[in-house]
Design a protein around this motif. Structure first.
Motif, PDB file in Angstrom:
ATOM      1  N   TYR A  19       0.826  -1.205   0.000  1.00  0.00           N
ATOM      2  CA  TYR A  19       0.000   0.000   0.000  1.00  0.00           C
ATOM      3  C   TYR A  19       0.861   1.256   0.000  1.00  0.00           C
ATOM      4  O   TYR A  19       0.610   2.199  -0.762  1.00  0.00           O
ATOM      5  CB  TYR A  19      -0.941  -0.030   1.213  1.00  0.00           C
ATOM      6  N   GLU A  23       0.983   0.232  -4.486  1.00  0.00           N
ATOM      7  CA  GLU A  23       0.533  -0.979  -5.151  1.00  0.00           C
ATOM      8  C   GLU A  23      -0.807  -1.419  -4.573  1.00  0.00           C
ATOM      9  O   GLU A  23      -1.255  -0.923  -3.544  1.00  0.00           O
ATOM     10  CB  GLU A  23       1.577  -2.091  -4.974  1.00  0.00           C
ATOM     11  N   ASN A  24      -1.432  -2.380  -5.208  1.00  0.00           N
ATOM     12  CA  ASN A  24      -2.709  -2.916  -4.768  1.00  0.00           C
ATOM     13  C   ASN A  24      -2.470  -3.911  -3.630  1.00  0.00           C
ATOM     14  O   ASN A  24      -1.922  -4.988  -3.844  1.00  0.00           O
ATOM     15  CB  ASN A  24      -3.418  -3.584  -5.940  1.00  0.00           C
ATOM     16  N   ALA A  25      -2.893  -3.544  -2.424  1.00  0.00           N
ATOM     17  CA  ALA A  25      -2.682  -4.390  -1.253  1.00  0.00           C
ATOM     18  C   ALA A  25      -3.444  -5.704  -1.361  1.00  0.00           C
ATOM     19  O   ALA A  25      -2.968  -6.755  -0.902  1.00  0.00           O
ATOM     20  CB  ALA A  25      -3.075  -3.639   0.011  1.00  0.00           C
ATOM     21  N   MET A  26      -4.619  -5.671  -1.958  1.00  0.00           N
ATOM     22  CA  MET A  26      -5.396  -6.902  -2.120  1.00  0.00           C
ATOM     23  C   MET A  26      -4.716  -7.865  -3.083  1.00  0.00           C
ATOM     24  O   MET A  26      -4.733  -9.076  -2.881  1.00  0.00           O
ATOM     25  CB  MET A  26      -6.817  -6.577  -2.588  1.00  0.00           C
ATOM     26  N   GLU A  27      -4.107  -7.317  -4.121  1.00  0.00           N
ATOM     27  CA  GLU A  27      -3.369  -8.167  -5.055  1.00  0.00           C
ATOM     28  C   GLU A  27      -2.204  -8.840  -4.339  1.00  0.00           C
ATOM     29  O   GLU A  27      -1.930 -10.024  -4.539  1.00  0.00           O
ATOM     30  CB  GLU A  27      -2.867  -7.350  -6.239  1.00  0.00           C
ATOM     31  N   TYR A  28      -1.519  -8.077  -3.485  1.00  0.00           N
ATOM     32  CA  TYR A  28      -0.436  -8.661  -2.681  1.00  0.00           C
ATOM     33  C   TYR A  28      -0.983  -9.834  -1.861  1.00  0.00           C
ATOM     34  O   TYR A  28      -0.373 -10.908  -1.819  1.00  0.00           O
ATOM     35  CB  TYR A  28       0.191  -7.624  -1.743  1.00  0.00           C
ATOM     36  N   ASN A  38     -10.082 -12.793  -2.618  1.00  0.00           N
ATOM     37  CA  ASN A  38     -10.154 -11.826  -1.528  1.00  0.00           C
ATOM     38  C   ASN A  38     -10.815 -12.499  -0.328  1.00  0.00           C
ATOM     39  O   ASN A  38     -11.888 -13.087  -0.462  1.00  0.00           O
ATOM     40  CB  ASN A  38     -10.972 -10.602  -1.943  1.00  0.00           C
ATOM     41  N   THR A  43      -9.469  -8.190   3.342  1.00  0.00           N
ATOM     42  CA  THR A  43     -10.335  -7.022   3.140  1.00  0.00           C
ATOM     43  C   THR A  43     -10.272  -6.099   4.341  1.00  0.00           C
ATOM     44  O   THR A  43     -10.153  -4.876   4.192  1.00  0.00           O
ATOM     45  CB  THR A  43     -11.788  -7.469   2.874  1.00  0.00           C
ATOM     46  N   ALA A  46      -6.954  -4.269   4.306  1.00  0.00           N
ATOM     47  CA  ALA A  46      -6.931  -3.236   3.262  1.00  0.00           C
ATOM     48  C   ALA A  46      -7.770  -2.025   3.664  1.00  0.00           C
ATOM     49  O   ALA A  46      -7.349  -0.882   3.474  1.00  0.00           O
ATOM     50  CB  ALA A  46      -7.431  -3.812   1.936  1.00  0.00           C
ATOM     51  N   GLN A  50      -6.552   1.943   4.213  1.00  0.00           N
ATOM     52  CA  GLN A  50      -7.049   3.067   3.409  1.00  0.00           C
ATOM     53  C   GLN A  50      -8.054   3.947   4.142  1.00  0.00           C
ATOM     54  O   GLN A  50      -8.571   4.903   3.565  1.00  0.00           O
ATOM     55  CB  GLN A  50      -7.646   2.570   2.108  1.00  0.00           C
TER      56      GLN A  50
END
Length: 145
Positions: A19, A23-28, A38, A43, A46, A50
């Motif tokens: 994050y 970058e996309n934290a969920m993708e990580y 997910n 979730t 993340a 945010q």
């Protein structure tokens, strides 16, 4: 996701670092766990990372919020009368709910909203008080209403 404390700690740190790099934290999380989807745990992490970002975006771009909320008001108002209740599932930081409530012509409409993230509900309570609106906000999972 069944994680032990070491796995959970690694996931939190990895998602936070992703994050912070933009970058996309969920993708990580999907790439670095046994679950390829997910999960509730990822979730929640993340959303904690945010929390406050939707409010910051609303403050940065009030024209967008204004336009979006007016569109929703025009859709909702024909169905609302004194004492009606509106509910937003996945209320997040209440940037939409607050905006809709401040634009409704019927002042006695009650509002309820829930989100899976306590951090975002906390931010929502701040945003609603700043906007002069009230709602019953609480933590809940839309998959277990």
């Amino acid at each position: 996701m069944n994680t032990n404390s070491a796995e959970l700690g690694k996931l939190i740190i990895g998602m936070r670092d992703a994050y912070l790099r933009g970058e996309n934290a969920m993708e990580y999380a999907r790439k670095n766990s046994t679950d390829a989807c997910n999960t509730v745990t990822s979730t929640l992490i993340a959303y904690d990372l945010q929390a406050g970002s939707y409010i910051a975006a609303a403050e940065k771009n009030p024209e967008h919020v204004n336009s979006w909320c007016w569109q929703l008001v025009h859709l909702l108002e024909p169905y609302l009368k004194a004492g009606s209740t509106v509910m937003e599932v996945g209320v997040g930081e209440a940037t939409t709910l607050c905006g809709v409530l401040t634009r409704l012509s019927e002042p006695s409409v009650r509002a309820v909203g829930f989100d899976i993230s306590w951090s975002r509900i906390n931010a929502a309570q701040y945003w609603m008080s700043k906007g002069g609106t009230t709602a019953s906000l609480f933590v809940g999972d839309l998959f277990h209403i």
